[in-house]
Structures are given as structure tokens and as C-alpha cells.
Write a protein that holds these residues in place. Structure first.
Motif, short mmCIF file in Angstrom:
data_model
loop_
_atom_site.label_atom_id
_atom_site.label_comp_id
_atom_site.label_asym_id
_atom_site.label_seq_id
_atom_site.Cartn_x
_atom_site.Cartn_y
_atom_site.Cartn_z
N VAL A 264 -11.72 -16.12 1.54
CA VAL A 264 -11.01 -15.83 2.78
C VAL A 264 -9.60 -15.39 2.41
CG1 VAL A 264 -10.03 -16.87 4.87
CG2 VAL A 264 -12.34 -17.48 4.17
N SER A 265 -9.05 -14.47 3.19
CA SER A 265 -7.66 -14.07 2.95
C SER A 265 -6.86 -14.21 4.23
CB SER A 265 -7.60 -12.64 2.42
OG SER A 265 -8.12 -11.74 3.37
N ALA B 65 2.59 -19.05 0.38
CA ALA B 65 2.10 -18.53 -0.90
C ALA B 65 1.50 -19.65 -1.75
CB ALA B 65 3.21 -17.81 -1.65
N GLU B 66 2.09 -20.83 -1.67
CA GLU B 66 1.61 -21.95 -2.49
C GLU B 66 0.29 -22.53 -1.99
OE1 GLU B 66 4.55 -21.81 -0.89
OE2 GLU B 66 5.06 -23.76 0.04
N ASP B 67 -0.20 -22.04 -0.85
CA ASP B 67 -1.48 -22.51 -0.35
C ASP B 67 -2.65 -21.75 -0.97
OD1 ASP B 67 -0.08 -22.79 2.99
OD2 ASP B 67 -0.03 -24.20 1.32
N GLU B 68 -2.34 -20.72 -1.73
CA GLU B 68 -3.40 -19.96 -2.39
C GLU B 68 -4.09 -20.87 -3.40
OE1 GLU B 68 -3.04 -15.65 -2.97
OE2 GLU B 68 -3.17 -16.09 -5.12
N PHE C 273 -20.81 -31.52 -1.94
CA PHE C 273 -19.65 -30.65 -1.84
C PHE C 273 -20.10 -29.27 -1.37
CE2 PHE C 273 -16.05 -32.83 -3.67
CZ PHE C 273 -16.62 -33.83 -4.44
N GLY C 274 -19.23 -28.62 -0.62
CA GLY C 274 -19.45 -27.22 -0.34
C GLY C 274 -19.18 -26.40 -1.60
N GLY C 275 -19.61 -25.15 -1.57
CA GLY C 275 -19.47 -24.30 -2.74
C GLY C 275 -18.04 -23.84 -3.00
N GLY C 276 -17.15 -24.12 -2.06
CA GLY C 276 -15.75 -23.76 -2.23
C GLY C 276 -15.39 -22.44 -1.60
N THR C 277 -14.16 -22.35 -1.10
CA THR C 277 -13.62 -21.12 -0.51
C THR C 277 -12.34 -20.77 -1.25
OG1 THR C 277 -14.54 -21.55 1.68
CG2 THR C 277 -12.66 -20.03 1.55
N LYS C 278 -12.31 -19.56 -1.79
CA LYS C 278 -11.10 -19.10 -2.47
C LYS C 278 -10.19 -18.46 -1.43
CE LYS C 278 -9.41 -16.23 -6.27
NZ LYS C 278 -8.69 -17.39 -6.88
N LEU C 279 -9.03 -19.06 -1.21
CA LEU C 279 -8.07 -18.56 -0.24
C LEU C 279 -7.02 -17.71 -0.94
CD1 LEU C 279 -6.88 -18.50 2.63
CD2 LEU C 279 -5.50 -20.49 1.96
N THR C 280 -6.90 -16.48 -0.46
CA THR C 280 -5.86 -15.57 -0.95
C THR C 280 -4.83 -15.38 0.14
OG1 THR C 280 -7.44 -14.41 -2.37
CG2 THR C 280 -5.38 -13.26 -1.84
N VAL C 281 -3.57 -15.57 -0.20
CA VAL C 281 -2.46 -15.36 0.74
C VAL C 281 -1.81 -14.02 0.40
CG1 VAL C 281 -0.30 -16.24 1.64
CG2 VAL C 281 -2.11 -17.83 0.95
#
Lengths: 126, 108
Positions: free
Chosen positions: B10-11, B79-82, B99-107
């Protein structure tokens, strides 16, 4: 300060064994259930095993059942994971984590992991 | 054992709001907890229970749940939430954790 420190990781050949330790400090270790969670390189988190505060209840993920044994020594504030018959797919960073729970009514609890240790890397390779 | 499903990535634009979701049958029985993981670091708890933040977690992080879906919302992303974010709950049987598979967050 509440702290968990894992140790014992390293390189082991397929079929080999390794024993991980987790040293707890800053809280009453004997009052809390504990867990092991692992993370393969570049992958997500995978729960591995649970042990209750008195060691009376133990659970394992299907992927490690029969090969891994969780234990604890409350007198030494330590958690352990004995890993036998290791496979390449067991390669991961292994974290220990304290389980917390809080009652919110109608016989129900919140559950969460906090804190986590810094992890120890286990590499299974020939 | 049951599974938890998260979007892989997610971004969000800097300062905007983003919601990360987690779906699974176990969430009908147990509240999710959420963990933030930055590269090379251990996971850190950010939300647990209905909507509880540990001390030290900014109030821009919040949680909610409905049916089989749990959500983590970051209001005014920094930015530090990325980072990677993982949801977690007990399995419906109560004998496992998932666990969920994880979500990579891009800011952005």
C-alpha cells in the motif's frame, strides 16, 4: 526495562539440531506465557510455538510439530526452543515474544505480543 | 489453522491517511493486534485489542474491527511510518496464533 534477548542461532546442517535460548529481564517472567515466532529471509512472520506460564499448556505450528520442543525455566527467567531434524525451510530469524492478555468482558480477552526480542538467525545449509 | 489476508503493498502520500486491512475468520472471535517492522529490526506492537496503543506509539495510529476484517489506520502518515505491517490473532480454535502475510507501506 522489559527485555528479551535471544541466543543460540547459527549455521547447522540439514538433519542437525540447535537449541535457542531467550533470556528475560525487567518483568516477572513466571507470570507470562511466551511464544517463538520466526521469519524466513524476505518473508513474513510465522508463529512457531507457545508455552503457558507454568509450562502446563504447549502448542506448536504444524510445520514444526514433532521436531521442535519449547520449554522454560522460570527460576532462570529463560525460554528455550530445542530444534531437531532441521530442514532448509527452517532457516529464519527466530524471535521470542511475551504474550500479554487483557480481559474485556463476557469471558473474552485481548491477546498480543509485547515485547519481542531482537532475534537470532538460524541457517540450515550444507 | 485459519489464515489472515493482507494486501501485499500500500502507498500513501506524506501527510495523508491510509488504511491497512486484515481479513480472516479468526477475527470474528478474536481482536487483531498490529505490528510495525522496519528493515533489520524486530517487530514492534502498534495496536492491540479494540483500539489500544502502547505507550510511545503516536496517536496517528488507530485500529478498528468489523466482522471478519480488522483495520489499521494511520492518519497523517509520516516518512518514518514506512515499514512492513503485520496483523495477528489467535486462531479460531484458540490453540494457534496466525499472522497476516504483511503489508509493505510506502510513504510517497
Amino acid at each position: 526495562e522489559v527485555q528479551l534477548v535471544e541466543s543460540g542461532g547459527g549455521l547447522v546442517q540439514p538433519g542437525g539440531s540447535l537449541r535457542l535460548s531467550c533470556a528475560a529481564s525487567g518483568f516477572t517472567f513466571s507470570s507470562y506465557s511466551m511464544n517463538w515466532v520466526r521469519q524466513a529471509p524476505g518473508k513474513g512472520l510465522e508463529w512457531v510455538s507457545y508455552i503457558s506460564s507454568s509450562s502446563s499448556t504447549i502448542y506448536y505450528a504444524d510445520s514444526v510439530k514433532g521436531r521442535f520442543t519449547i520449554s522454560r525455566d522460570n527460576a532462570k527467567n529463560s525460554l528455550y526452543l530445542q530444534m531437531n531434524s532441521l530442514r532448509a525451510e527452517d532457516t529464519a530469524v527466530y524471535y521470542c515474544a511475551r504474550e500479554r492478555k487483557d480481559y474485556y468482558g463476557s469471558g473474552s480477552y485481548y491477546y498480543w505480543f509485547d515485547p519481542w526480542g531482537q532475534g537470532t538467525l538460524v541457517t540450515v545449509s550444507s | 489453522s485459519s489464515e489472515l489476508t493482507q494486501d501485499p503493498a500500500v502507498s500513501v502520500a506524506l501527510g495523508q491517511t491510509v488504511r491497512i486491512t486484515c481479513q480472516g475468520d479468526s477475527l470474528r472471535s478474536y481482536y487483531a493486534s498490529w505490528y510495525q517492522q522496519k528493515p533489520g529490526q524486530a517487530p514492534v506492537l502498534v495496536i492491540y485489542g479494540k483500539n489500544n496503543r502502547p505507550s510511545g506509539i503516536p496517536d496517528r495510529f488507530s485500529g478498528s474491527s468489523s466482522g471478519n476484517t480488522a483495520s489499521l489506520t494511520i492518519t497523517g502518515a509520516q516518512a518514518e511510518d514506512e515499514a512492513d505491517y503485520y496483523c495477528n490473532s489467535r486462531d479460531s480454535s484458540g490453540n494457534y496464533w496466525v499472522f497476516g502475510g504483511g503489508t509493505k507501506l510506502t510513504v510517497l
